[in-house]
Design a protein around this motif. Sequence first.
Motif, short mmCIF file in Angstrom:
data_model
loop_
_atom_site.label_atom_id
_atom_site.label_comp_id
_atom_site.label_asym_id
_atom_site.label_seq_id
_atom_site.Cartn_x
_atom_site.Cartn_y
_atom_site.Cartn_z
N LEU A 234 62.85 -49.44 75.88
CA LEU A 234 64.14 -49.57 75.22
C LEU A 234 65.21 -48.67 75.83
N LEU A 235 64.86 -47.43 76.13
CA LEU A 235 65.85 -46.46 76.61
C LEU A 235 66.60 -46.95 77.85
N PRO A 236 65.94 -47.54 78.86
CA PRO A 236 66.71 -48.01 80.03
C PRO A 236 67.79 -49.03 79.65
N ILE A 237 67.53 -49.85 78.65
CA ILE A 237 68.53 -50.82 78.20
C ILE A 237 69.70 -50.10 77.53
N LEU A 238 69.39 -49.09 76.72
CA LEU A 238 70.45 -48.32 76.05
C LEU A 238 71.32 -47.59 77.06
N GLN A 239 70.69 -47.02 78.07
CA GLN A 239 71.44 -46.30 79.11
C GLN A 239 72.29 -47.25 79.93
N ALA A 240 71.73 -48.40 80.29
CA ALA A 240 72.46 -49.35 81.13
C ALA A 240 73.68 -49.91 80.42
N ASN A 241 73.62 -49.96 79.09
CA ASN A 241 74.73 -50.52 78.32
C ASN A 241 75.62 -49.46 77.69
N ASN A 242 75.43 -48.22 78.11
CA ASN A 242 76.35 -47.12 77.73
C ASN A 242 76.53 -46.98 76.23
N ILE A 243 75.41 -46.97 75.48
CA ILE A 243 75.55 -46.72 74.05
C ILE A 243 75.92 -45.26 73.82
N ASP A 244 76.44 -44.98 72.66
CA ASP A 244 76.88 -43.62 72.35
C ASP A 244 75.84 -42.81 71.59
N LEU A 245 75.19 -43.44 70.60
CA LEU A 245 74.27 -42.72 69.73
C LEU A 245 73.00 -43.53 69.51
N TYR A 246 71.85 -42.85 69.50
CA TYR A 246 70.61 -43.45 69.01
C TYR A 246 70.20 -42.66 67.78
N VAL A 247 70.07 -43.37 66.65
CA VAL A 247 69.80 -42.74 65.35
C VAL A 247 68.43 -43.19 64.87
N ASN A 248 67.59 -42.26 64.44
CA ASN A 248 66.22 -42.60 64.04
C ASN A 248 65.73 -41.71 62.92
N GLY A 249 64.54 -42.05 62.43
CA GLY A 249 63.81 -41.23 61.47
C GLY A 249 62.47 -40.86 62.06
N HIS A 250 61.38 -41.15 61.34
CA HIS A 250 59.99 -40.97 61.76
C HIS A 250 59.55 -39.52 61.72
N ASP A 251 60.20 -38.64 62.47
CA ASP A 251 59.92 -37.21 62.31
C ASP A 251 60.66 -36.72 61.08
N HIS A 252 59.92 -36.00 60.22
CA HIS A 252 60.46 -35.61 58.91
C HIS A 252 61.27 -34.32 59.05
N CYS A 253 62.41 -34.46 59.67
CA CYS A 253 63.26 -33.31 59.96
C CYS A 253 64.67 -33.82 60.26
N LEU A 254 65.53 -32.90 60.63
CA LEU A 254 66.88 -33.23 61.08
C LEU A 254 67.05 -32.66 62.48
N GLU A 255 67.52 -33.49 63.40
CA GLU A 255 67.64 -33.07 64.80
C GLU A 255 68.88 -33.67 65.45
N HIS A 256 69.39 -32.92 66.41
CA HIS A 256 70.43 -33.44 67.31
C HIS A 256 70.06 -32.99 68.72
N ILE A 257 69.78 -33.96 69.57
CA ILE A 257 69.46 -33.68 70.97
C ILE A 257 70.52 -34.35 71.83
N SER A 258 71.14 -33.55 72.69
CA SER A 258 72.17 -34.03 73.60
C SER A 258 71.60 -34.02 75.00
N SER A 259 71.28 -35.20 75.51
CA SER A 259 70.58 -35.29 76.79
C SER A 259 71.45 -34.81 77.94
N THR A 260 70.84 -34.12 78.89
CA THR A 260 71.57 -33.62 80.06
C THR A 260 71.71 -34.69 81.14
#
Length: 333
Positions: A234-260
């Motif tokens: 999935l990620l290569p498709i998201l990158q190729a189409n220049n999406i801004d945000l990917y929002v998810n759950g699954h891990d029971h926490c709150l996170e913000h990761i800004s990819s380099t």
Amino acid sequence: MVSPSHNSMIFFLFFTANLWLCFVPSTAELKRFEHPVKADGSLSFLVVGDWGRKGLYNQSLVATQMGVVGEKLDIDFVISTGDNFYEDGLTEVSDPAFNESFINIYTAPSLQKQWYNVLGNHDYRGDVEAQLSPILTKMDHRWLCLRSFIVNAGFVEFFFVDTTPFVNEYFTDPNESTYDWKGILPRQEYLSNLLEDVDSALRDSTAKWKIVVGHHTIKSAAQHGITIELEEQLLPILQANNIDLYVNGHDHCLEHISSTNSQIQFLTSGGGSKAWRGDIREWNPEELKLYYDGQGFMSMQITQTHVDIGFYDVFGNVLHKWGISKDHDSAEL
């Protein structure tokens, strides 16, 4: 629910005091819904995930604070990132868990807006068709749950993706629970079609902001970490189409990761109930903007030129704020 057709125009409207929702045909297989923005052209909403525990594990406290923040921000809708009903989804449309974990918990006036829901892995352990059934919408007009779909809000498009069928261990691990794969098999055909539809929809989108929502993590420093299947497929498709945000759950926490190495911001909102697992993986501190191993939720406010996100704990305290403009000048607030 009737499938979209190229030869017909099908509309159905959900009316509430503050919302109309219109279903229109999509050129792709993904169903498309229209959601209006405010009169001033803005949009605001909350995101919560991994919540359905009949009010236990502080679910009710999180819901209370969601109501407070929702009123303050005058939210337009709520997004659920999945695992809506623990431990094993719904047993049928008349399962009392729908009342006990949803209707009776999210009672604040500000939360009486449309809820856009995706399925999590725990939802797949029950009767999936029950969660997708329009009968639930008749029971509570807020409820809208599909496997994958699109919500268009003018300058913003949300692409909700069914991520559970991507994960190999659910199909191969003999110690895993039983899953409801009706409508999924043959699996590879389902995934191939879904990826093609997501790619096509993203490619054709003219929205200024593109936000993808799924249950499973792509990048996470918490217990589940990186979902390899999504990273590879999935990620290569998201990158190729220049999406801004990917929002998810699954891990029971709150996170913000800004990819380099990508413009995509990875936002985890999975603190709707049971949390506090006490684990964190090593992660590049330049990328890890927030890691909070506790309960809470996320807010987002969007205009034509700016997105502001906020993370809140179970007491309503602000844990983290961050904003980005369309020229991609961004700053931690």
